[in-house]
Design an enzyme around this catalytic site. Structure first.
Site, PDB file in Angstrom:
ATOM      1  N   GLY A  83       0.805  -1.223   0.000  1.00 54.45           N
ATOM      2  CA  GLY A  83       0.000   0.000   0.000  1.00 54.45           C
ATOM      3  C   GLY A  83       0.836   1.269   0.000  1.00 54.45           C
ATOM      4  O   GLY A  83       0.302   2.360  -0.195  1.00 54.45           O
ATOM      5  N   GLU A 132       4.873  -5.465   2.537  1.00 46.60           N
ATOM      6  CA  GLU A 132       4.949  -5.966   1.153  1.00 46.60           C
ATOM      7  C   GLU A 132       4.897  -4.830   0.136  1.00 46.60           C
ATOM      8  O   GLU A 132       3.999  -4.786  -0.704  1.00 46.60           O
ATOM      9  CB  GLU A 132       3.785  -6.935   0.895  1.00 46.60           C
ATOM     10  CG  GLU A 132       3.747  -8.136   1.810  1.00 46.60           C
ATOM     11  CD  GLU A 132       2.432  -8.924   1.708  1.00 46.60           C
ATOM     12  OE1 GLU A 132       1.556  -8.544   0.907  1.00 46.60           O
ATOM     13  OE2 GLU A 132       2.285  -9.905   2.457  1.00 46.60           O
ATOM     14  N   PRO A 133       5.837  -3.886   0.193  1.00 42.69           N
ATOM     15  CA  PRO A 133       5.785  -2.802  -0.796  1.00 42.69           C
ATOM     16  C   PRO A 133       6.138  -3.318  -2.181  1.00 42.69           C
ATOM     17  O   PRO A 133       7.005  -4.185  -2.325  1.00 42.69           O
ATOM     18  CB  PRO A 133       6.856  -1.818  -0.312  1.00 42.69           C
ATOM     19  CG  PRO A 133       7.820  -2.658   0.461  1.00 42.69           C
ATOM     20  CD  PRO A 133       7.014  -3.797   1.057  1.00 42.69           C
ATOM     21  N   GLY A 134       5.461  -2.804  -3.183  1.00 41.40           N
ATOM     22  CA  GLY A 134       5.798  -3.132  -4.568  1.00 41.40           C
ATOM     23  C   GLY A 134       6.188  -1.850  -5.268  1.00 41.40           C
ATOM     24  O   GLY A 134       7.362  -1.510  -5.398  1.00 41.40           O
ATOM     25  N   ARG A 135       5.153  -1.091  -5.666  1.00 44.78           N
ATOM     26  CA  ARG A 135       5.399   0.109  -6.482  1.00 44.78           C
ATOM     27  C   ARG A 135       6.319   1.121  -5.801  1.00 44.78           C
ATOM     28  O   ARG A 135       7.068   1.837  -6.459  1.00 44.78           O
ATOM     29  CB  ARG A 135       4.076   0.736  -6.906  1.00 44.78           C
ATOM     30  CG  ARG A 135       3.315   1.449  -5.818  1.00 44.78           C
ATOM     31  CD  ARG A 135       1.895   1.770  -6.254  1.00 44.78           C
ATOM     32  NE  ARG A 135       1.113   0.560  -6.419  1.00 44.78           N
ATOM     33  CZ  ARG A 135       0.178   0.392  -7.350  1.00 44.78           C
ATOM     34  NH1 ARG A 135      -0.124   1.362  -8.171  1.00 44.78           N
ATOM     35  NH2 ARG A 135      -0.475  -0.742  -7.429  1.00 44.78           N
ATOM     36  N   TYR A 169      -6.913   1.462 -15.600  1.00 44.21           N
ATOM     37  CA  TYR A 169      -7.386   2.189 -14.407  1.00 44.21           C
ATOM     38  C   TYR A 169      -7.610   3.682 -14.661  1.00 44.21           C
ATOM     39  O   TYR A 169      -7.853   4.422 -13.715  1.00 44.21           O
ATOM     40  CB  TYR A 169      -6.328   2.151 -13.286  1.00 44.21           C
ATOM     41  CG  TYR A 169      -5.695   0.834 -12.961  1.00 44.21           C
ATOM     42  CD1 TYR A 169      -6.422  -0.192 -12.364  1.00 44.21           C
ATOM     43  CD2 TYR A 169      -4.336   0.633 -13.177  1.00 44.21           C
ATOM     44  CE1 TYR A 169      -5.806  -1.384 -12.024  1.00 44.21           C
ATOM     45  CE2 TYR A 169      -3.712  -0.559 -12.833  1.00 44.21           C
ATOM     46  CZ  TYR A 169      -4.458  -1.566 -12.264  1.00 44.21           C
ATOM     47  OH  TYR A 169      -3.841  -2.742 -11.918  1.00 44.21           O
ATOM     48  N   CYS A 216      -4.883  -1.383 -32.129  1.00 46.02           N
ATOM     49  CA  CYS A 216      -6.211  -1.145 -32.712  1.00 46.02           C
ATOM     50  C   CYS A 216      -7.316  -1.150 -31.663  1.00 46.02           C
ATOM     51  O   CYS A 216      -8.176  -2.050 -31.660  1.00 46.02           O
ATOM     52  CB  CYS A 216      -6.498  -2.204 -33.763  1.00 46.02           C
ATOM     53  SG  CYS A 216      -5.254  -2.231 -35.027  1.00 46.02           S
ATOM     54  N   GLU A 217      -7.252  -0.233 -30.744  1.00 45.25           N
ATOM     55  CA  GLU A 217      -8.277  -0.071 -29.707  1.00 45.25           C
ATOM     56  C   GLU A 217      -8.381   1.425 -29.440  1.00 45.25           C
ATOM     57  O   GLU A 217      -7.349   2.087 -29.252  1.00 45.25           O
ATOM     58  CB  GLU A 217      -7.847  -0.728 -28.373  1.00 45.25           C
ATOM     59  CG  GLU A 217      -7.543  -2.196 -28.425  1.00 45.25           C
ATOM     60  CD  GLU A 217      -8.777  -3.075 -28.286  1.00 45.25           C
ATOM     61  OE1 GLU A 217      -9.823  -2.580 -27.824  1.00 45.25           O
ATOM     62  OE2 GLU A 217      -8.674  -4.254 -28.655  1.00 45.25           O
ATOM     63  N   TYR A 268       4.365  -2.340 -12.366  1.00 45.05           N
ATOM     64  CA  TYR A 268       3.162  -2.751 -13.095  1.00 45.05           C
ATOM     65  C   TYR A 268       3.192  -2.242 -14.534  1.00 45.05           C
ATOM     66  O   TYR A 268       2.155  -1.910 -15.108  1.00 45.05           O
ATOM     67  CB  TYR A 268       1.888  -2.292 -12.356  1.00 45.05           C
ATOM     68  CG  TYR A 268       1.873  -2.782 -10.932  1.00 45.05           C
ATOM     69  CD1 TYR A 268       1.590  -4.108 -10.634  1.00 45.05           C
ATOM     70  CD2 TYR A 268       2.198  -1.927  -9.871  1.00 45.05           C
ATOM     71  CE1 TYR A 268       1.622  -4.574  -9.333  1.00 45.05           C
ATOM     72  CE2 TYR A 268       2.235  -2.388  -8.558  1.00 45.05           C
ATOM     73  CZ  TYR A 268       1.942  -3.707  -8.296  1.00 45.05           C
ATOM     74  OH  TYR A 268       1.976  -4.166  -7.017  1.00 45.05           O
TER      75      TYR A 268
END
Ligand SMILES: Cc1ncc(COP(=O)(O)O)c(C=O)c1O
Length: 426
Positions: free
Chosen positions: A245, A286-289, A329, A355-356, A384
């Site tokens: 978080g 548990e840090p990620g970003r 997001y 192509c979106e 991510y």
């Protein structure tokens, strides 16, 4: 519109009119083969040290969330600094071990684990496998043995609103994660009596990119109260893990986040609120970003500019296939021209070749005049980014470069065209 002054990044700054990663001009790192991820090793080191400092109130383990960026070079660097790993699949487990993370520092947190994954995890001597459903308890009990009981933690769902994007919120009962406390409590007698399992931990995770430490404090308080129940029931509890978080900057004109120190303090306060400061538990986070996000950019090249339907489109060679976060997001990543531009800027949509209509990296964002061949840096892409990328539309994976002071190292080569069908049969 005049030139935009971006909030400072720890790694990326203009020097002599060129955007640099630490001491290396980004113009030296681009090639003609497609987009490139660029990471600063120094910033990863610094971020780890900052979280470590914030956690110094107690014995702790920083279990880096591999899902944020599992590049082996980054993982190895973090492992050397003392980090463990928070993993979610056998693939991430093997990756973490391959990078040198000791099994004893690995926790497996994930909402669904296959039989094979549970068997592998049970035999690997992990720090903890987080139980998130009864089926996992049944299987792990079979896979452990009285000589080598499997170390497990109960992951609870504390029903705390993280306040972050709904897709990033995981601590409410309306989400699929963890066990309601009443359910977790009902498993205690069985866990305490088990001869093949050892309940050594409790865990939760309220969500990512918290803009306030308050939900983390409340979740930690509830988790620590549950830890007390586990101890009272006779569990050999060693650790409490309130998840990740910790937020990061995406280089937007966002309200500045509270410093890392505030998130460490929130965990300490939550444990104290529950009267558990003296329980002697190790604290896992548990840090990620927060460890890798601001350390990375996606370097893309302008292919064209067109004006249509009253909008200005800047078409680049990077797309949602590399960085899906804006499409998924509506995430904001600052876009910086690699050559500093002090003249007029105007709003543009930065879009890719996929192509979106949902394929965009930024919308309505100020940009200077650009022409085919110019380079742009998409900020806050170290987490991510590469991990969530795909080969949709026949686009091989982008390469990754790690900058360490003046030195650079290609830590992942570009995917080849033939790799796109390497596992197929005609
Ligand atoms: C259980 C768990 N821990 C940690 C994290 C890492 O989150 P962040 O990168 O926001 O720190 C996640 C993210 O999904 C998670 O699900």
């Amino acid at each position: 519109m005049t030139a935009v002054h971006f909030p400072p990044s720890t790694a990326f700054h203009y020097r002599n009119g060129i955007l640099h990663c630490d001491d290396v001009p980004l113009t030296d790192l681009a090639d003609e083969g497609g987009p490139t991820w660029v990471y600063s090793a120094r910033v990863v080191d610094q971020a780890y040290a900052a979280v470590d400092q914030a956690m110094s109130f107690a014995p702790h383990l920083i279990a880096y969330a591999v899902k944020a960026n599992g590049n082996l070079a980054i993982l190895a660097r973090l492992a050397k600094a003392g980090a463990g790993a928070d993993i979610v699949s056998e693939g991430e487990l093997r990756r973490a071990l391959r990078a040198g993370v000791p099994a004893d520092r690995i926790v497996w947190s994930g909402v669904g684990k296959r039989d094979r994954e549970l068997r592998v995890a049970a035999g690997a001597g992990l720090r903890a496998i987080h139980i998130e459903c009864i089926e996992e308890l049944d299987l792990l009990e079979r896979f452990g043995s009285p000589d080598a009981p499997v170390r497990v933690a109960l992951r609870i769902n504390p029903d705390v609103d993280s306040g972050s994007h709904p897709y990033l919120s995981t601590g409410l009962h309306s989400t699929k994660f963890g066990l309601e406390v009443a359910v977790a409590r009902s498993l205690l007698p069985r866990l305490v009596q088990s001869r093949t399992l050892r309940l050594e931990g409790v865990a939760c995770h309220v969500g990512s990119q918290l803009d306030s430490p308050v939900p983390l404090r409340e979740a930690t308080r509830l988790l620590a109260l549950f830890a007390r129940e586990c101890l009272d029931a006779g569990a050999p509890l060693r650790s409490i893990d309130p998840g990740g978080g910790w937020p990061m900057s995406y280089g937007a004109e966002e309200t500045p986040f509270p410093p890392h120190q505030a998130f460490g303090a929130a965990i300490a306060a939550g444990i104290a609120d529950a009267g558990m400061s003296d329980a002697g538990l190790e604290v896992v986070t548990e840090p990620g970003r927060a460890l890798v996000g601001d350390a990375g950019i996606l370097l893309v090249r302008v292919l064209a500019e067109k004006h249509q339907g009253g909008r200005r489109f800047v078409i680049v060679d990077g797309a949602m296939t590399e960085l899906v976060r804006p499409a998924l997001y509506g995430a904001h990543h600052a876009v910086m021209p690699v050559r500093e531009h002090l003249g007029e800027w105007s709003a543009a949509d930065v879009v890719g070749p996929v192509c979106e209509s949902g394929d965009f990296l930024a919308r309505g964002r100020p940009l200077p005049a650009v022409k085919r061949g110019d380079l742009l840096a998409i900020r806050g892409a170290g987490a991510y980014g590469r991990e969530m990328s795909s080969t949709y539309n026949g686009r091989p994976a982008a390469r990754e470069i790690l900058v360490d002071g003046k030195k650079t190292r290609m830590v992942r080569r570009r995917g080849t065209i033939s790799s796109l069908w390497a596992l197929e049969e005609p």
